[in-house]
Enzyme design. Sequence first.
Site, mmCIF file in Angstrom:
data_model
loop_
_atom_site.group_PDB
_atom_site.id
_atom_site.type_symbol
_atom_site.label_atom_id
_atom_site.label_comp_id
_atom_site.label_asym_id
_atom_site.label_seq_id
_atom_site.Cartn_x
_atom_site.Cartn_y
_atom_site.Cartn_z
ATOM 1 N N LYS A 193 0.842 -1.195 0.000
ATOM 2 C CA LYS A 193 0.000 0.000 0.000
ATOM 3 C C LYS A 193 0.879 1.246 0.000
ATOM 4 O O LYS A 193 1.613 1.509 0.952
ATOM 5 C CB LYS A 193 -0.897 0.048 1.236
ATOM 6 N N GLY A 245 7.685 4.613 7.983
ATOM 7 C CA GLY A 245 6.799 5.722 8.290
ATOM 8 C C GLY A 245 7.139 6.294 9.648
ATOM 9 O O GLY A 245 8.275 6.190 10.109
ATOM 10 N N SER A 246 6.139 6.843 10.303
ATOM 11 C CA SER A 246 6.402 7.528 11.555
ATOM 12 C C SER A 246 6.590 6.524 12.694
ATOM 13 O O SER A 246 6.070 5.407 12.658
ATOM 14 C CB SER A 246 5.225 8.452 11.899
ATOM 15 N N THR A 247 7.330 6.953 13.707
ATOM 16 C CA THR A 247 7.522 6.112 14.887
ATOM 17 C C THR A 247 6.186 5.844 15.569
ATOM 18 O O THR A 247 5.933 4.752 16.071
ATOM 19 C CB THR A 247 8.514 6.790 15.842
ATOM 20 N N GLY A 250 4.531 3.185 13.688
ATOM 21 C CA GLY A 250 5.346 1.983 13.888
ATOM 22 C C GLY A 250 5.008 1.312 15.204
ATOM 23 O O GLY A 250 4.916 0.080 15.297
ATOM 24 N N GLU A 267 11.024 0.890 9.692
ATOM 25 C CA GLU A 267 11.989 1.953 9.407
ATOM 26 C C GLU A 267 11.256 3.249 9.709
ATOM 27 O O GLU A 267 10.352 3.639 8.987
ATOM 28 C CB GLU A 267 12.448 1.854 7.951
ATOM 29 N N CYS A 301 13.489 10.809 6.541
ATOM 30 C CA CYS A 301 13.591 10.222 7.873
ATOM 31 C C CYS A 301 15.006 10.345 8.424
ATOM 32 O O CYS A 301 15.208 10.491 9.614
ATOM 33 C CB CYS A 301 13.161 8.762 7.844
ATOM 34 N N GLU A 398 10.950 15.201 15.739
ATOM 35 C CA GLU A 398 11.169 15.159 14.299
ATOM 36 C C GLU A 398 10.199 16.120 13.620
ATOM 37 O O GLU A 398 8.983 15.968 13.739
ATOM 38 C CB GLU A 398 10.942 13.734 13.781
#
Lengths: 799, 329
Positions: A193, A245-247, A250, A267, A301, A398
């Site tokens: 996706k 993507g974002s933490t 994640g 990641e 990132c 971030e």
Amino acid sequence: MSSVAEIYTTMSYGPAPESAAPAVSWLDAHQRRFGMFIDGAWTEPTEERLFATINPANRAELAQITQASSAEVNAAVAAAKRAFPQWSQTPGHVRARYLYALARQIQKHSRRLAVLETLDNGKPIRETRDIDIPLVARHFYHHAGWAQLMERELPGYAPLGVVGQIIPWNFPLLMLAWKIAPALAMGNTVVLKPAEWTSLTALAFAELCQSVGLPAGVVNIVTGDGQVGAQIVNHPDIAKIAFTGSTEVGKIIRSATAGSGKKLSLELGGKSPFIVFDNADLDSVVEGVVDAIWFNQGQVCCAGSRLLVQEDVAPALIDKLRQRMERLRVGDPLDKAIDIGAIVAPAQLEKITNLVDQGVSEGATKWQPSWACPTEGYFFPPTLFTDVAPASTIAQVEIFGPVLVVLTFRTPAEALALANNTRYGLAASIWSEDINTALDAASQVKAGVVWVNSTNLFDAAAGFGGYRESGFGREGGKEGLYEYVRRVLPPVAAPASPSRSRRKPAPASANGHNGDGDEWPGIDRTPKHFIGGKQSRPDGGISRLVYGPQGELLGEVADGNRKDIRNAVEAARKAGGWAKQTAHLRAQILYYIAENLHVRAEELAARIQAQTGRDGEREVAVAIERLFTYAAWADKYDGAVHSTPLRNVTLAMVEPVGVFGLICPTAYPLLGPISLIAPTIALGNTVVLVPSTAHPLSAIDLYQVLETSDVPAGVVNIVTGERDALAQVLADHNNVDALWYWGSADGVAQVERASVGNLKQMWTHNDADRDWLAADVGDGQEFLRHATQIKNIWVPYGA
Amino acid sequence: MTAHAVEPQTHAAPLERNPISDFNPGWIDTVRINRSAVERRVATLSGRRTVKKEWQAAWLLRAIRCMDLTTLSGDDTPGTVQRLCAKARHPLRSDLVAALGIADLHLSVAAVCVYHTFVSTAVAALAGSGIPVAAVSTGFPAGLSPFETRLEEIRASVADGAQEIDIVISRHLVLTGDWASLYAEVRAFREACGDAHLKTILATGELGTLRNVYQASLVCMQAGADFIKTSTGKEGVNATPQVSLVMARAIREYYERTGYKVGFKPAGGIRTAKQALEWLILMKEELGDEWLEPQLFRFGASSLLGDIERQLEHFVTGQYSADFRHPTH
């Protein structure tokens, strides 16, 4: 005056537009409406589930794309599942041909893909043309090679099955390549996706899959928002989730997949340090900063978003940076002479704006160039913050935008302390003309990728991925392949049943030791933990009784609790100097442990037999041999130098992960702990071990072995007690970096869920997944790989 | 064409000449150059900036305006030098000048550059044009003749009417790190120049490292160079984007620390219009628009003009050109 004469006077840059035509004609050919690519065919777009994807540079709608329905996601997974048996059996050479063909197709259509990416994402055409798309092709070429070599290079490993892949919007096609190329090379099938803001190049890629005749179902592309992603994450027929993507997301995925048996690679975000020592080439540093934080509008990132600069050169560097920022050009991403394009979407622009406002309100000094950004799209100017404290929000969070914060340091040690003062650990850039300074910093910085005197270098041959909350797993290089395979373990023979040994079990008193005269009471022993090199009383003051196979009382052990674990983790953390010892010395200590086990072999064997009813001699012998094995590996489990296309060395350095929690398998009281301790400490980790709850006495015997084997205090800590209670505390502990768990399915789910706090690296198993006596599954590189993480250090050189 | 002098149009404010400064060895020692990073910068710059259409044409005209049209052949004669000077006065075919609408610019090259022997020939041929004559000097290209001879050569060329002197530095002083002697040598050359402008040729292809290039640039500027120049055109490697970037950065640092602007002249191997644009872009990006004027930027070139003429004809007509369609020198 003619315009030529006028320009001759001003010497301005004019417009240099790349033609949008190759992408526009492709969009038009599809009536700007897209279904999805499922089972080798295109779904019909359904009116009520279409949504617009826009060009962020001018807010114009590019096309309508589909929000996948739950039935469509199911169909995609089912197609991938159907395709898997045949694809996974397809010879490596044939898979290599498909990947090679995809690489060729990408090159042949590179202009269209570059323009389409720029239209959809807003990034400058220079980047899509010179960086993104060439790296995409390179990734497929490189992994065509791994498909070819898999059988010989990865014996004993098999593909996983259907892989669910969810990718971000900042490098849409490149992230697709990073996901799909290794997955297909290793024989998996894919449901991918793309991000809902940037799906078009993934759809264009699907057409390339069709054009090379990739079998139906091997690659499926579904589009839509996070709900679609969530359905993929939770789908029972998916064997692995690969997410970039974002933490924040994640962590949600980590929780959602806990206990599902799904393999996971994440990641995630970063707040990567860009460290400038006073002996750096400052003019080159400035260009490095441009490529670090103003590449892709800072929506990267691994962006070098924290500039750490040595105090004595800080004023000069900041002055140079401001001058350089004045010359940056923000504008139409299709213009070939633009440095910074559009922010991907209004939501992202708002997030950046809010964080910048917060930086100002917290007292930092904001600086932006004098010129203004275009107003028709979503643009944000390059921004530099000085007077920033490490504690301020913009130094911690971030931002994912073109915003740089500057902090200063006085000494290399302080630079590293600041650099590592973050929950992230994705990348670092280090600038110094002194090789000692640069490599010393590279070795100490907590990051998966380190660029010396360079920044944002990527290649398929080098692994990319983070430490800490930047996620786990690597993409690229041989290290990245393991994310897409599983170890094939031979079926486990029925657990050795407690056999009636001819030998009489060693008589035991309640304190676990023989009396020295038949009539005398034994000397009572207080059962303890082994923490920081000392035997310490359990915090709770509670002991557990240990019984033999016939229900006879064998002894007592301390019943550990949260505080015991806390103390043990503290001791393990303090013993971090172990990682800096030479591998030779660590090997010597492992040999010494083996020697001391050997001295006590008879007693240890008897203890094993007392606990399990099995002959303990073999287990002791294998444990000794296992220590030899890992002592041997200690100075042989090397890194690599990757062949990246640049005049440089890319060092894939093997580094310890840090503090390990080790939850032992139940069945092997001595071999279990040894099999987990030896590989982890051989490579420089420190450990907190929880022995088998049922058979903890052999681990207690290890206390004196460890004490007499020169193992430094805190390297091995042992806390006895109830397995899953202690495992939960370890999994939950934010100063534990990794956890190996052998236990119940419920326990796996519990520790995986608990690990989300700091996204520790988890290796979880069914309690009885392997025969620990067998060398091919009880030890080896699989353990070493999980005991380490790879740091890729890029060192360009040139006199 | 009328005979009276027409000053080529210029837009820059008059420049305060870089004076001789004291030798500053501490500054030289702090220089750090990372070759890989320098290479990345120049390798990506052409992908980051470009000029198209009218902009490209205008920039190519500016390249002509900044050109030191040069002949430095062993078989030069008064005749070839006179032909070169004629071309210097009229670098572009008049129909192209008209089509570009630039007659009012009175476009000429920046200077004509010859050996000492032909200085007087060139001065006479350029009389009334306002185009200065530059002489290569000091034992060009190796620069290893006796020191007094080299000084005398400068004085002789100045006496013959050269307004610009392109000297070569002693490479051995760079390669042995004898910066004090290099400073003394260049300073003596500058003093010998008097009012004539001094261009110091570093012969970067023979200096070994980019750090040496930067350090030698600083020494020459401290010794009073008006321009620093890459090459004689006779070394194995001449003007490269890498050394140009490094020298441009040295000029920038020198300006930031002293307030004096020193010019830059890449020379040798610059043959195409595309290369010329890349150098102009490098100047604009690293030093700013002032370094796009002939008082601070020159191309040392002999065949570059021909390619620029062809590109400009293509811009005007839409048809690709051929070299024989443009008058030679």
